[in-house]
Design a protein around this motif. Structure first.
Motif, PDB file in Angstrom:
ATOM      1  N   ASP A 158     -39.082  -4.499  69.061  1.00 39.24           N
ATOM      2  CA  ASP A 158     -39.170  -3.919  67.716  1.00 39.24           C
ATOM      3  C   ASP A 158     -40.468  -4.374  67.072  1.00 39.24           C
ATOM      4  O   ASP A 158     -40.812  -5.561  67.137  1.00 39.24           O
ATOM      5  N   THR A 174     -35.271   0.880  59.522  1.00 34.61           N
ATOM      6  CA  THR A 174     -35.422   1.511  58.211  1.00 34.61           C
ATOM      7  C   THR A 174     -34.247   1.217  57.289  1.00 34.61           C
ATOM      8  O   THR A 174     -34.418   0.809  56.143  1.00 34.61           O
ATOM      9  N   LYS A 183     -32.095   0.780  48.859  1.00 35.35           N
ATOM     10  CA  LYS A 183     -31.901   1.959  47.998  1.00 35.35           C
ATOM     11  C   LYS A 183     -30.574   1.862  47.268  1.00 35.35           C
ATOM     12  O   LYS A 183     -30.480   2.027  46.050  1.00 35.35           O
ATOM     13  N   ASP A 450     -33.149   8.950  64.435  1.00 42.13           N
ATOM     14  CA  ASP A 450     -33.931   9.909  63.647  1.00 42.13           C
ATOM     15  C   ASP A 450     -34.925  10.721  64.467  1.00 42.13           C
ATOM     16  O   ASP A 450     -35.356  11.782  64.030  1.00 42.13           O
TER      17      ASP A 450
END
Ligand code: FAD
Ligand code: NAP
Length: 571
Positions: A158, A174, A183, A450
């Protein structure tokens, strides 16, 4: 060695009194046993010329193989059915090399030509690892940990390339660092502000003037994220997964080069690879964007309050960030190129937008920025944005402290040597096409999360896909990831949760006259005493009349209480 021809055998035992699910489970186990127990396993039909070509190829390479002729066993049809479930391929020949599904005749010959077949024929033990996962985010970590739990030797690479503003972060991808987690916590900070207002109506007497401290919130959230990063490292260590904080790039088949932040390189090989490298925010490509604008990668750890903010974009990320910034008391404007929340039910999207507008967020519709210029340095500084209309020659300008770009995300697939090993990538989108078992066109390379073409970009989906992939690869399981009807929530000030089709999509698929739409406005009990808007919360169910009125629920609500929500409207 090929099975002797002409003998009629039965692959599954002919026990009686078993349920059909037990019989199919036994057949599955036997097939997986054949695949795992033979270096080369060919499911074939004795009269099939393609099967013959493949057998000749392996014979010419001097490679022993095991053949099951489906036309010569009593349960050949069931075997073919089960193979199609395992591999998504119905036709013969169906070939496995060292437990990797290669495909049919054409793909085997292509693999031979590219040198891949020879690599696959190397024993698994010739590699350093059973599995290398590239990307330690939601999908990658789930897959790596599950594979390790199943006894496999696993490595995770990573690496976070710093944003143009220099922001970087720890292990977890993320969602943990610059997505769902911060968020949701900043959204919660904004909701608490609203709750403080409500609390006075419920009898709380606050004598002090209440104000928000950005630095205190950000520090607390970043501390929590630090503990999650640490938790992920610990969890990998406990499962004996080797973790390297380095950027992965394929150098040849089955071999990856890992480069750490000091530029030191190491090479590692594996029998199988999973690509789970996720996406990064896109930039506008206009003067001043990379120099002066920030993205969601920078916002959640911004060391100072962003002040008056322009948010560019009108999807999930844009509206969620605009929502909480406004909820924290900032002056926020959203610049919308076309519509709000493309792909979502547009009636619901407009309700989300109009609630935000009524609660102080400004919208500049049908405009796109053309330049961003720095007027003053500072924390925050001052920026001038010039924007042009998408409908005519009109231009406007505005002064902001911060410009947040939320105009979509690009897949991290272009700089990792995928062309070296022939993995197909959609040239335009950078996404990787996979079959329904997340296998790319190169048989030993899989992908989740994703970066997948045509799939959902949501953390729980990446986790589920990664976990199920490891179980299929190493645990003899068959369950595939179901990408249909996944519920999702947009965490705008008025939260929007939904599952199923938007009304627009339902009309396109089933025609308007075949649909029944039930809807209701409602007033949550918590909002009554607080004196909050009573004609705002909304829910709708879109039903197909010809499917027993089955439908999807698309509610727009902070909390759904059936006791206050009679479904008595119909249109
Ligand atoms: P990621 O989590 O992005 O992980 C990929 C990792 O691979 C990263 O660490 C990356 O740095 C690393 N990497 C890339 N290239 C290489 C390489 N060559 N070598 C080594 N490492 C590499 N989803 C939800 O379900 N709910 C939400 O509320 C939600 N909110 C979001 C809010 C925001 C602001 C954003 C941006 C996204 C949000 N998402 C949400 C989406 C969610 O974060 C993603 O769907 C999820 O993180 C995808 O996981 P992944 O494993 O595909 O990739
Ligand atoms: P997105 O869904 O791709 O939306 C991009 C937005 O930016 C659209 O509004 C688009 O407008 C606009 N845009 C694109 N190019 C532009 C340009 N050049 N100028 C001005 N506007 C432009 O991207 P996203 O919001 O970053 O979300 C990415 C993914 O993350 C989503 O698909 C979602 O699955 C995931 N996510 C999930 C959550 C959650 O679960 N709550 C939260 C955040 C993100 P047009 O409509 O005109 O194209």
């Amino acid at each position: 060695m090929s099975s002797p021809p002409g003998r009629r055998a039965r692959l599954s035992s002919s026990g009686t009194g078993r349920s059909s699910s037990e019989a199919s489970e036994e057949l599955r186990r036997r097939l997986l046993g054949l695949i795992e127990g033979n270096r080369v396993m060919i499911f074939s039909k004795s009269y099939c010329p393609h099967s013959t070509r493949v057998k000749e190829l392996f014979s010419s390479l001097g490679v022993q193989f095991k053949v099951l002729e489906l036309d010569q066993v009593d349960d050949g049809a069931s075997v073919q059915e089960m193979l199609s479930e395992i591999t998504n391929q119905r036709t013969v020949p169906n070939i496995f090399v060292n437990k990797v599904h290669v495909g049919g005749c054409d793909r085997t010959f292509q693999a031979h030509q590219s040198g891949l077949l020879q690599k696959l024929l190397q024993e698994d033990s010739a590699y350093d690892y059973d599995l290398i996962v590239i990307g330690g985010g939601s999908g990658g970590l789930a897959c790596a940990q599950e594979a390790a739990t199943l006894g496999k030797k696993v490595m995770v690479l990573d690496f976070v390339v710093p944003s143009p503003q220099g922001t970087s972060w720890g292990l977890g991808g993320t969602c943990v660092n610059v997505g769902c987690v911060p968020k949701k916590l900043m959204h919660q900070a904004a909701l608490l502000g609203q709750a403080l207002n409500d609390s006075r109506k419920f009898g709380w007497e606050c004598s002090q003037q209440v104000k928000h401290n950005w630095e205190a919130m950000t520090e607390a959230i970043q501390n929590h994220i630090g503990s999650l990063n640490w938790g992920h490292r610990l969890s990998l260590r406990e499962k004996s997964v080797v973790y390297i904080n380095a950027y992965g790039k394929f150098v040849e088949h089955h071999k990856i080069r890992a480069t750490n932040r000091r530029g030191q390189e190491t090479c590692h090989t594996a029998a199988k690879f999973v690509i789970a490298t996720g996406e990064r925010p896109r930039y506008l490509g206009i003067p001043g964007d990379k120099e002066y604008c920030i993205t969601s990668d920078d916002l959640f750890s911004l060391p100072y309050c962003p002040g008056k903010t322009l948010v560019v974009g009108a999807s999930y990320v844009a509206l969620e960030c605009a929502g909480f910034l406004s909820g924290l008391g900032l002056d926020v404007t959203v610049m919308v190129r076309s519509i709000l929340l493309r792909g979502f039910d547009q009636e619901m999207a407009e309700r989300v937008g109009s609630y935000m507008e009524q609660h102080g967020v400004k919208f500049l519709r049908k405009f796109i920025p053309v330049t961003v210029q720095q007027l003053e340095k500072g924390s925050p500084g001052k920026l001038k944005v010039v924007a042009k209309s998408t409908e005519g020659p009109e231009t406007i300008e505005g002064i902001y402290n911060t410009v947040l770009l939320a105009i979509g995300r690009d897949s991290c697939t272009r700089k990792m040597g995928l062309e070296k090993i022939g993995v197909k990538v959609n040239e335009k989108s950078g996404k990787i096409p996979v079959n329904d078992v997340e296998q790319t066109n190169v048989p030993y390379i899989y992908a989740v999360g994703d970066i997948l073409e045509g799939k959902l970009e949501l953390a729980p989906v990446a986790i589920q896909a990664g976990r199920l992939l490891a179980r299929r690869l190493f645990g003899g399981r068959l369950e595939k990831c179901d990408y249909i009807n996944v519920p999702t929530t947009v965490f705008t000030p008025l939260e929007y949760g939904c599952c199923g089709l938007s009304e627009e999509k339902a009309i396109e698929m089933y025609k308007k006259e075949h649909l029944e739409v039930y809807h209701t406005l409602f007033w949550p009990l918590e909002w009554t005493v607080a004196g909050r808007d009573n004609n705002t919360c909304y829910a709708k169910i879109i039903c197909n009349k010809f499917d027993n009125n089955a439908g999807g629920l698309r509610p727009l609500l902070p909390s759904l209480s059936s006791s206050v929500m009679p479904w008595h409207y119909q249109r």
